[in-house]
Enzyme design. Sequence first.
Site, PDB file in Angstrom:
ATOM      1  CD  GLU A 173      -5.366   5.712 -28.898  1.00 35.60           C
ATOM      2  OE1 GLU A 173      -5.741   5.171 -29.968  1.00 35.60           O
ATOM      3  OE2 GLU A 173      -5.064   5.059 -27.888  1.00 35.60           O
TER       4      GLU A 173
ATOM      5  CG  PHE B  72       3.920  -3.072 -22.609  1.00 31.15           C
ATOM      6  CD1 PHE B  72       3.584  -3.874 -23.702  1.00 31.15           C
ATOM      7  CD2 PHE B  72       2.907  -2.433 -21.917  1.00 31.15           C
ATOM      8  CE1 PHE B  72       2.264  -4.019 -24.085  1.00 31.15           C
ATOM      9  CE2 PHE B  72       1.578  -2.581 -22.300  1.00 31.15           C
ATOM     10  CZ  PHE B  72       1.261  -3.374 -23.384  1.00 31.15           C
ATOM     11  CD  GLN B  73       0.485   0.176 -24.281  1.00 30.98           C
ATOM     12  OE1 GLN B  73       0.361   0.919 -23.327  1.00 30.98           O
ATOM     13  NE2 GLN B  73      -0.551  -0.287 -24.965  1.00 30.98           N
TER      14      GLN B  73
ATOM     15  CE  LYS C 158       2.191   4.283 -14.307  1.00 31.75           C
ATOM     16  NZ  LYS C 158       1.994   2.821 -14.347  1.00 31.75           N
TER      17      LYS C 158
ATOM     18  CG  MET D 141     -11.386  13.099 -55.668  1.00 27.00           C
ATOM     19  SD  MET D 141     -12.293  14.110 -56.858  1.00 27.00           S
ATOM     20  CE  MET D 141     -12.848  15.460 -55.826  1.00 27.00           C
TER      21      MET D 141
END
Lengths: 176, 590
Positions: B66, B128-129, B178, B496
């Site tokens: 993502e 959940f999630q 949802k 760097m």
Amino acid sequence: MLQTISILLENKPGALLRVTGVLSARGYNIESLTVAKTFDPELSRMTITVDVEDRLRAQVIKQMNKLVNVLQAVDLTDAPAVIREMVLLRVRCPQESRTAVLKEAEIFQARVVDSSVEGFAIEATGDPEKLDEFIDVMRSYGEIEVTRSGGVAMSLESKKLKLQPPVPAPAALQTT
Amino acid sequence: MQTTGAIQDTGKSPETGRLMTGAEMLLECLGREGVDCFFGYPGGVTLPFYDALYSHHIRHILVRHEENACFAAEGYARATGRVGVCCATSGPGATNLVTGLVDAMMDSIPIVAITGQVTSKLIGSDAFQEADTFGITRPATKHNFMVKNVHELPQIVHEAFYIAKTGRPGPVLVDIPKDVFQARGHYTPVDNIHLPGYRVFTEGHTGQIRRAAQLIWEAERPFVYAGGGIVAAGAAPELRELVEMADLPTVCTLMGLGALSSSHRNFISMPGMHGSYAANMGMTECDLLIALGTRFDDRVTGQLQQFARHARVIHVAIDPAEIGKNRTPDIPIVGDVKRVLQRMIKAMQELEAEFGAKKKDARRVWWDLVRGWMEEHPYDRSRDEKIIKPQHLMDEIDRLSNGQAIVTSDVGQHQMWAAQLIRFNEPRLWLNSGGLGAMGFGLPSAIGAQMARPDKLVFSICGDGGFQMSVPELATIASHALPIKIIVMNNGYLGMVRQWQTLFYNNRLSAVELDCFPDAEKLAGAYGFKGRTIDKPWELAAALEEAVKEPGPYLLNVKVSPDENVYPMVPAGGAIYEMVLGPPQPVAVA
């Protein structure tokens, strides 16, 4: 030095956090905060008292004004404004000092909201420094318990509110 | 106090309009906003949305993480100026977006991120999630929304796009539970966007613009400091007109490269920590600094007290909070830099007769000084016979690009060398993570850029560190056959960090060695495209040409000298004229 900021904002979920986020992200601790809806129920008025470094004061106000939910944030610290606070105070005092306590309350134009054998519950309003004194005086009579509302402020100048006018939403796509 | 009477009640369902699900409404709104493709990763709560997408014309690019959806959307936005869109599911999907959102925030890139949220009834139950996406992304976005019911969805989506692309652009997140995706409602097109508290300043103050125009004519040593705001505002033509009219030396910041063509005779280079000697000396010695669409970043200014110490400052920025944040300007102008420049040019034209002619000579003295600095200490482009120097690599990429290719970069030494040595003749060719410095940006942003500009040659220049942060995106590149030329500048170190350890930590190289790097040919081959590793200077030009000729993707792993440092360098906290121009020379022992 404490800074008093007055904010007019949309009464929406998360709006309060966006404003306080400007302060917490820079590590400032809020001394007091009051917020309630205005006579337009879509809007809230918030007063924040916070100790911000002098060189960052203007920056903090600008960052608040940038927030989509904020209609106006103004620094009232050095502007003509009234700042008032309310305190609810319970004092336990012996029988012999009850009259004196009532007398003191009267001097501070405070109201007794509850009375019992142990003592009184008293409501006082005024500018925050006066309330500090009131609390000190009451403490001299016995054990106290205090709830302060935090300052509510109102500017004495009317500052014009500049609002963004509506813009048209994108037109429907030409479907072929 | 006055009432606004303006905040719309979006809670009521209109009785008319087509009956649609929330997911369908979202797609309808994306279509109206002109979205042709977006980047995402599906999950449990976005299932209803992806189901609606199945039979919709908008193209979805399935990334492999993502974070890279957001970086790819940024690449798309940076390459075009249009709003980039990314999508993730609730919980881990949403938290993975955060780095990309902050990146877009720091660089003022217009992004709309759609995240799924658990069903309304479950919010707050540690479902959940579930994650508090609205709370987590509040400080990571310009603004964010949580949609409470399907009727307010279209309004919110259009508001999100409006906020993302107007004013100072930035990321906006819309969190959608949802059940809102699934709910049916009557859809009617949104007529108006009304955000009473969202003020956009465009025109600039007329008096200040006139004063600025006069100051520019009066100045003996004027210097233009142009930033990413020029790119965002599409103000490159106006910048060029201004610079040519008054013959102004001009530097473009890391975010502003291409705002004035690198091939333009008035272009000096990039200023700042790894900017050129001439750019930093020009900033230091000028008597008028014309700061356009820029924010006096600490990597540009170095020690603030010493920055442009002789100069009066004109600062044009669209964000009032940037004015006076780091440097108090003499002429502050809040407005859209394109609009302000148009008006400033007009004001200057009116004053040209009065000032223009007699200024030409004074400017010549200043230009001689600036040209002198440029010749005295140009960027190091040295090559070596045995080993490929990073500068050699960038020089060769520059030759092939000829100022026209899109170059995305990761973060670190290669980013600085690329910014120094590769020319960009237009805006929106140089895409990099400037403010946040997010490693892993190079590869996914190239995906977005190539999707947006299929006609363009796209180089993705990465270090061996950053490349491995987004290596899963090789699959996305392969699956869409995106002809991106991935050039890994491989020095075997987090270069760097290694440079700072060498210079400031007694060369105690702690946790910076990248001793294992995959075989590029095998790695690319595993994804079905060509790759190669080279380490000889004489192979470089031909290898790059071969990569460019290849019709598909190409992974070129270029082993470069491991100990090279980026110069000039302004040590952190130092004044920008205190540049270290090169490695310490060996001292002869008596």
